[in-house]
Design an enzyme around this catalytic site. Structure first.
Site, mmCIF file in Angstrom:
data_model
loop_
_atom_site.group_PDB
_atom_site.id
_atom_site.type_symbol
_atom_site.label_atom_id
_atom_site.label_comp_id
_atom_site.label_asym_id
_atom_site.label_seq_id
_atom_site.Cartn_x
_atom_site.Cartn_y
_atom_site.Cartn_z
ATOM 1 N N HIS A 109 66.830 -3.159 -70.406
ATOM 2 C CA HIS A 109 66.403 -2.048 -69.537
ATOM 3 C C HIS A 109 66.800 -2.272 -68.073
ATOM 4 O O HIS A 109 66.216 -1.673 -67.179
ATOM 5 C CB HIS A 109 64.886 -1.832 -69.665
ATOM 6 C CG HIS A 109 64.485 -1.262 -70.997
ATOM 7 N ND1 HIS A 109 63.191 -1.204 -71.444
ATOM 8 C CD2 HIS A 109 65.244 -0.703 -71.987
ATOM 9 C CE1 HIS A 109 63.158 -0.640 -72.654
ATOM 10 N NE2 HIS A 109 64.391 -0.340 -73.007
ATOM 11 N N ASN A 201 51.249 -11.049 -79.524
ATOM 12 C CA ASN A 201 50.837 -9.997 -78.591
ATOM 13 C C ASN A 201 49.338 -10.130 -78.330
ATOM 14 O O ASN A 201 48.638 -10.859 -79.028
ATOM 15 C CB ASN A 201 51.151 -8.615 -79.200
ATOM 16 C CG ASN A 201 51.331 -7.536 -78.152
ATOM 17 O OD1 ASN A 201 51.788 -7.806 -77.039
ATOM 18 N ND2 ASN A 201 50.980 -6.311 -78.476
HETATM 19 P P1 OAD Z 1 53.776 -1.795 -72.782
HETATM 20 O O1 OAD Z 1 52.956 -1.667 -71.546
HETATM 21 O O2 OAD Z 1 54.021 -0.576 -73.598
HETATM 22 O O3 OAD Z 1 53.093 -2.841 -73.756
HETATM 23 C C1 OAD Z 1 52.674 -4.091 -73.301
HETATM 24 C C2 OAD Z 1 52.095 -4.834 -74.480
HETATM 25 O O4 OAD Z 1 51.732 -6.123 -74.014
HETATM 26 C C3 OAD Z 1 50.839 -4.200 -75.064
HETATM 27 O O5 OAD Z 1 50.924 -4.167 -76.486
HETATM 28 C C4 OAD Z 1 49.699 -5.130 -74.615
HETATM 29 O O6 OAD Z 1 48.681 -5.270 -75.572
HETATM 30 C C5 OAD Z 1 50.450 -6.443 -74.470
HETATM 31 N N1 OAD Z 1 49.859 -7.358 -73.470
HETATM 32 C C6 OAD Z 1 49.203 -7.066 -72.331
HETATM 33 N N2 OAD Z 1 48.839 -8.178 -71.692
HETATM 34 C C7 OAD Z 1 49.285 -9.221 -72.448
HETATM 35 C C8 OAD Z 1 49.212 -10.638 -72.318
HETATM 36 N N3 OAD Z 1 48.628 -11.240 -71.292
HETATM 37 N N4 OAD Z 1 49.779 -11.384 -73.295
HETATM 38 C C9 OAD Z 1 50.386 -10.804 -74.361
HETATM 39 N N5 OAD Z 1 50.481 -9.475 -74.521
HETATM 40 C C10 OAD Z 1 49.941 -8.692 -73.580
HETATM 41 O O7 OAD Z 1 55.136 -2.494 -72.355
HETATM 42 P P2 OAD Z 1 56.511 -2.600 -73.145
HETATM 43 O O8 OAD Z 1 56.270 -2.684 -74.616
HETATM 44 O O9 OAD Z 1 57.300 -3.653 -72.493
HETATM 45 O O10 OAD Z 1 60.949 0.996 -70.385
HETATM 46 O O11 OAD Z 1 57.149 -1.204 -72.823
HETATM 47 C C11 OAD Z 1 58.438 -0.950 -73.266
HETATM 48 C C12 OAD Z 1 59.175 -0.105 -72.290
HETATM 49 O O12 OAD Z 1 58.420 1.049 -71.980
HETATM 50 C C13 OAD Z 1 59.409 -0.744 -70.938
HETATM 51 O O13 OAD Z 1 60.496 -1.607 -70.894
HETATM 52 C C14 OAD Z 1 59.658 0.436 -70.077
HETATM 53 C C15 OAD Z 1 58.546 1.323 -70.565
HETATM 54 O O14 OAD Z 1 58.737 2.630 -70.448
HETATM 55 C C16 OAD Z 1 61.706 1.522 -69.399
HETATM 56 O O15 OAD Z 1 61.367 1.505 -68.240
HETATM 57 C C17 OAD Z 1 62.979 2.122 -69.889
#
Ligand code: OAD
Length: 234
Positions: A109, A201
């Site tokens: 990204h 996660n």
């Molecule tokens: P999300 O915010 O959708 O998900 C974050 C995940 O991390 C969730 O499932 C939380 O439960 C988990 N989480 C939170 N704190 C944590 C911790 N301390 N340890 C382990 N897990 C934890 O973020 P992404 O999945 O990265 O794209 O989102 C994917 C994409 O959506 C991003 O790259 C971005 C966004 O839109 C673009 O900007 C193109």
């Protein structure tokens, strides 16, 4: 020796103080992602989008790699000495894996500390503020934008990632909600080849049922523990 593909998302960097996208009621740092992270938003209000990414850049300058980033960097090094490979595919735009010492990273990204010119297409390393008036260091056009993949744009390195998934012995997904494609589909691709898949996660992701093993907890705890176990077992 095994080949590993490790996908990471915002949860990997949460304990470094960087906000995730979906853990705060649909807002991301107080903004609707569609108002700041789309080409349409940039066309409509470039100053707002530049300000938003200036704040993210400043925030990243003050952040530090956490125990999970460091464990992954160590894992990459140890596996390389044993003749295996580790590809770190990240949806994160921060450079915390790099600062932890990891090398084999694909930022699908984009990267917060990079900008690009929409006129001459050059890319630049950029850690300071950017404005709509900043001239391109190469062609001088006022056409610079964050080198970030916005919603509706094509993720980077897809061919390399798919090639690595084809030869992976293990696919690990860390700190991602599994709600944004194509990254959310990597587990399907790996499973289709019979590859073992592990989810690490804070809580079950949207596609947790596709994983052969799941481990839940904060990344700073569970990633170093998983790395130690995996290294012991090989
Ligand atoms: P999300 O915010 O959708 O998900 C974050 C995940 O991390 C969730 O499932 C939380 O439960 C988990 N989480 C939170 N704190 C944590 C911790 N301390 N340890 C382990 N897990 C934890 O973020 P992404 O999945 O990265 O794209 O989102 C994917 C994409 O959506 C991003 O790259 C971005 C966004 O839109 C673009 O900007 C193109």
């Amino acid at each position: 020796m095994k080949n590993y593909v490790i996908l990471s998302g915002a949860g990997l960097s949460a304990e470094s103080g960087l906000a995730t996208f979906r853990d705060s009621g649909g807002l991301w740092e107080g903004h609707d992602p569609m108002a700041v992270a789309t080409p349409e938003a940039f066309a409509r209000d470039p100053d707002l989008v530049q300000r938003f990414y200036n704040e993210r850049r400043a925030g990243l300058l003050g952040a530090k790699p956490n125990a999970a980033h460091k464990a992954l960097a160590k894992f990459e090094q140890e596996i390389a000495t044993k003749g295996g490979t580790v590809l770190l595919v990240t949806q994160n735009v921060d450079d915390l894996l790099e600062r932890a010492g990891a090398k084999n990273i694909l930022h699908m990204h984009g990267e917060l500390f990079k900008i690009r010119c929409t006129q001459c297409h050059d890319h630049f390393l950029w850690k300071q503020d950017l404005s709509t008036q900043t001239p391109c260091p190469s062609c001088k056009a006022q056409s610079l934008r964050p080198a970030i993949v916005w919603f509706g744009e094509m993720p980077l390195y897809m061919e390399e990632i798919e090639r690595a998934l084809l030869k992976a012995d293990l696919f690990i997904s860390i700190g991602t909600s599994g709600s944004v494609y194509p990254a959310a589909g990597f587990v399907d691709m790996a499973r289709a080849r019979g590859t073992d898949c592990i989810e690490l996660n804070l809580e079950p992701s949207d596609n947790h049922h596709l994983f052969t093993k799941t481990i839940y907890g904060p990344a700073g705890d569970i990633v170093p523990r998983w790395v130690e176990e995996e290294l012991k077992g090989i």
